[in-house]
Each structure stands twice: as structure tokens, then as C-alpha cells.
Motif scaffolding. Sequence first.
Motif, PDB file in Angstrom:
ATOM      1  N   ASN A  93      10.259   2.460   5.301  1.00  0.00           N
ATOM      2  CA  ASN A  93       9.695   3.308   4.157  1.00  0.00           C
ATOM      3  C   ASN A  93       8.586   2.725   3.502  1.00  0.00           C
ATOM      4  OD1 ASN A  93      11.856   5.179   4.683  1.00  0.00           O
ATOM      5  ND2 ASN A  93      13.187   3.904   3.449  1.00  0.00           N
ATOM      6  N   MET A  94       8.296   1.484   3.925  1.00  0.00           N
ATOM      7  CA  MET A  94       7.239   0.695   3.265  1.00  0.00           C
ATOM      8  C   MET A  94       6.514  -0.097   4.311  1.00  0.00           C
ATOM      9  SD  MET A  94       9.390  -0.839   0.129  1.00  0.00           S
ATOM     10  CE  MET A  94       8.390  -0.557  -1.297  1.00  0.00           C
ATOM     11  N   ASN A  95       4.907   0.553   4.171  1.00  0.00           N
ATOM     12  CA  ASN A  95       4.368  -0.337   5.240  1.00  0.00           C
ATOM     13  C   ASN A  95       3.494  -1.114   4.322  1.00  0.00           C
ATOM     14  OD1 ASN A  95       4.967   0.651   7.864  1.00  0.00           O
ATOM     15  ND2 ASN A  95       3.661   2.497   7.479  1.00  0.00           N
ATOM     16  N   LYS A  96       2.780  -2.280   4.899  1.00  0.00           N
ATOM     17  CA  LYS A  96       1.848  -3.212   4.396  1.00  0.00           C
ATOM     18  C   LYS A  96       2.584  -3.893   3.177  1.00  0.00           C
ATOM     19  CE  LYS A  96      -2.411  -0.852   5.941  1.00  0.00           C
ATOM     20  NZ  LYS A  96      -3.704  -0.183   5.501  1.00  0.00           N
ATOM     21  N   LEU A  97       3.494  -4.667   3.577  1.00  0.00           N
ATOM     22  CA  LEU A  97       4.246  -5.366   2.313  1.00  0.00           C
ATOM     23  C   LEU A  97       3.576  -6.722   2.129  1.00  0.00           C
ATOM     24  CD1 LEU A  97       7.936  -4.187   3.082  1.00  0.00           C
ATOM     25  CD2 LEU A  97       6.790  -3.875   0.677  1.00  0.00           C
ATOM     26  N   LYS A  98       3.738  -7.238   1.159  1.00  0.00           N
ATOM     27  CA  LYS A  98       3.449  -8.747   0.955  1.00  0.00           C
ATOM     28  C   LYS A  98       4.602  -8.942   0.157  1.00  0.00           C
ATOM     29  CE  LYS A  98      -0.842 -10.605   1.417  1.00  0.00           C
ATOM     30  NZ  LYS A  98      -1.322 -11.921   2.279  1.00  0.00           N
ATOM     31  N   THR A 112       3.830  -1.650  -6.729  1.00  0.00           N
ATOM     32  CA  THR A 112       2.985  -0.853  -5.892  1.00  0.00           C
ATOM     33  C   THR A 112       1.440  -1.136  -6.300  1.00  0.00           C
ATOM     34  OG1 THR A 112       4.683   0.766  -6.045  1.00  0.00           O
ATOM     35  CG2 THR A 112       2.401   1.608  -5.549  1.00  0.00           C
ATOM     36  N   THR A 113       0.722  -1.128  -5.228  1.00  0.00           N
ATOM     37  CA  THR A 113      -0.871  -1.443  -5.637  1.00  0.00           C
ATOM     38  C   THR A 113      -1.613  -0.525  -5.300  1.00  0.00           C
ATOM     39  OG1 THR A 113      -1.473  -2.602  -3.542  1.00  0.00           O
ATOM     40  CG2 THR A 113      -0.028  -3.897  -5.233  1.00  0.00           C
ATOM     41  N   LYS A 114      -2.776  -0.484  -5.549  1.00  0.00           N
ATOM     42  CA  LYS A 114      -4.076   0.240  -5.045  1.00  0.00           C
ATOM     43  C   LYS A 114      -4.890  -0.473  -3.990  1.00  0.00           C
ATOM     44  CE  LYS A 114      -4.978   1.795  -9.709  1.00  0.00           C
ATOM     45  NZ  LYS A 114      -5.778   1.752 -10.889  1.00  0.00           N
ATOM     46  N   ASN A 115      -4.432  -1.579  -3.516  1.00  0.00           N
ATOM     47  CA  ASN A 115      -4.935  -2.489  -2.436  1.00  0.00           C
ATOM     48  C   ASN A 115      -4.774  -1.669  -1.094  1.00  0.00           C
ATOM     49  OD1 ASN A 115      -5.886  -4.541  -0.652  1.00  0.00           O
ATOM     50  ND2 ASN A 115      -5.525  -5.856  -2.499  1.00  0.00           N
ATOM     51  N   VAL A 116      -5.754  -1.649  -0.381  1.00  0.00           N
ATOM     52  CA  VAL A 116      -5.698  -1.173   1.206  1.00  0.00           C
ATOM     53  C   VAL A 116      -5.170  -2.278   2.110  1.00  0.00           C
ATOM     54  CG1 VAL A 116      -7.554   0.452   0.803  1.00  0.00           C
ATOM     55  CG2 VAL A 116      -8.206  -1.735   1.639  1.00  0.00           C
ATOM     56  N   ASP A 117      -5.255  -3.551   1.694  1.00  0.00           N
ATOM     57  CA  ASP A 117      -4.424  -4.545   2.754  1.00  0.00           C
ATOM     58  C   ASP A 117      -3.051  -4.509   2.483  1.00  0.00           C
ATOM     59  OD1 ASP A 117      -7.009  -5.128   3.613  1.00  0.00           O
ATOM     60  OD2 ASP A 117      -7.303  -6.507   2.025  1.00  0.00           O
ATOM     61  N   TYR A 118      -2.702  -4.365   1.385  1.00  0.00           N
ATOM     62  CA  TYR A 118      -1.025  -4.139   1.474  1.00  0.00           C
ATOM     63  C   TYR A 118      -0.832  -3.280   0.045  1.00  0.00           C
ATOM     64  CZ  TYR A 118      -2.620  -7.839  -2.233  1.00  0.00           C
ATOM     65  OH  TYR A 118      -3.452  -8.450  -3.186  1.00  0.00           O
ATOM     66  N   GLN A 119      -0.076  -2.486   0.466  1.00  0.00           N
ATOM     67  CA  GLN A 119       0.404  -1.340  -0.607  1.00  0.00           C
ATOM     68  C   GLN A 119       1.436  -1.775  -1.788  1.00  0.00           C
ATOM     69  OE1 GLN A 119       1.582   1.715   2.399  1.00  0.00           O
ATOM     70  NE2 GLN A 119      -0.355   2.603   2.153  1.00  0.00           N
ATOM     71  N   TYR A 120       2.359  -2.738  -1.197  1.00  0.00           N
ATOM     72  CA  TYR A 120       3.571  -3.293  -2.073  1.00  0.00           C
ATOM     73  C   TYR A 120       3.532  -4.514  -1.838  1.00  0.00           C
ATOM     74  CZ  TYR A 120       4.882   1.563  -0.949  1.00  0.00           C
ATOM     75  OH  TYR A 120       4.997   2.947  -0.808  1.00  0.00           O
ATOM     76  N   VAL A 121       3.999  -5.132  -3.028  1.00  0.00           N
ATOM     77  CA  VAL A 121       4.374  -6.724  -3.115  1.00  0.00           C
ATOM     78  C   VAL A 121       5.564  -6.720  -3.711  1.00  0.00           C
ATOM     79  CG1 VAL A 121       3.624  -8.857  -4.323  1.00  0.00           C
ATOM     80  CG2 VAL A 121       1.670  -7.205  -3.923  1.00  0.00           C
ATOM     81  N   ILE A 122       6.478  -7.646  -2.920  1.00  0.00           N
ATOM     82  CA  ILE A 122       8.013  -7.767  -3.671  1.00  0.00           C
ATOM     83  C   ILE A 122       7.982  -9.275  -3.781  1.00  0.00           C
ATOM     84  CG2 ILE A 122      10.308  -7.710  -3.130  1.00  0.00           C
ATOM     85  CD1 ILE A 122       9.715  -5.390  -1.083  1.00  0.00           C
TER      86      ILE A 122
END
Length: 144
Positions: A93-98, A112-122
Amino acid sequence: MKINREFFDNYLKYLLSALLIIVIAVVVLYSIKTAVPKVEAEGIKVSGMYNLDLKYEDIQDIKLEDTLPEGLRKVNGIDLFGTAFIGNFSSPNMNKLKVFVVSDKGPFIYITTKNVDYQYVIINRKEKNKTEELYNNIRSKIKK
């Protein structure tokens, strides 16, 4: 004095294996020790092998959750037997996670970010109160 070739070969294999295990352990420990998020004036920073430099203006949403995403899968990072996750991950359900999770116990800060390299940070810390304190600190810095 004649050296037993088989003994020497086995000794060399064990020595190289031990060195490899030590190098891997050092890399894992270094990654975990440096995966400490720092709340700074401009944003959140994590130094180390899997760094993060997230500006507050790039944060779309932040929330606390009790669980990690289903099917969390390592892309490039460290999965320490399901107890710590550091690096780049994905889930169905979540791609590009840091991910900078040092304890498999919640809560977890989902950003949830506006960053194109990673969309989510946990992120989380070992202690629940430290995670909640970090969440409140980040939340207070976000301009709504």
C-alpha cells in the motif's frame, strides 16, 4: 617444517568468515546508532548510511500509528530480524518508504511527504514516550 595445506585452507576460511561477520555487525550497529532523528530548525535530519533531510514545508501529513504497514519489504536497508528496520522499504500500500524504526513496538510516526524520492517516512524510538515526544516536537514545527 611442512604446513598442512588442508589445515591452512580451513583456517583461512574461518578467519575470513569471522572477519565478514564482524564487518556486517559493525555496519548494522553503525546504522542503528546513527538512525536517530534530530528535529532541527528547518526540518528533520537523520545522518548515517541511510540519511534523511526532510524540510517541514515538505511534510503533507503526520500521524501516530500502533502498527507497521502490512508486507513491509526491504528495498535497500537493514531488517534486523523484524525488530529494527532502517533504510529504504516498500509495502503493497506504500511505495518509496524511508524507515528509521529501532523497535518493533509502537507507536510509529508516519509522515507523508511531497518528496519524489520517498513518499513516506516512518520513525520510532525504543521507548514509547520518546516516540510520542518526537511526534509532538515535529508536529509543533509544521506550519498549517
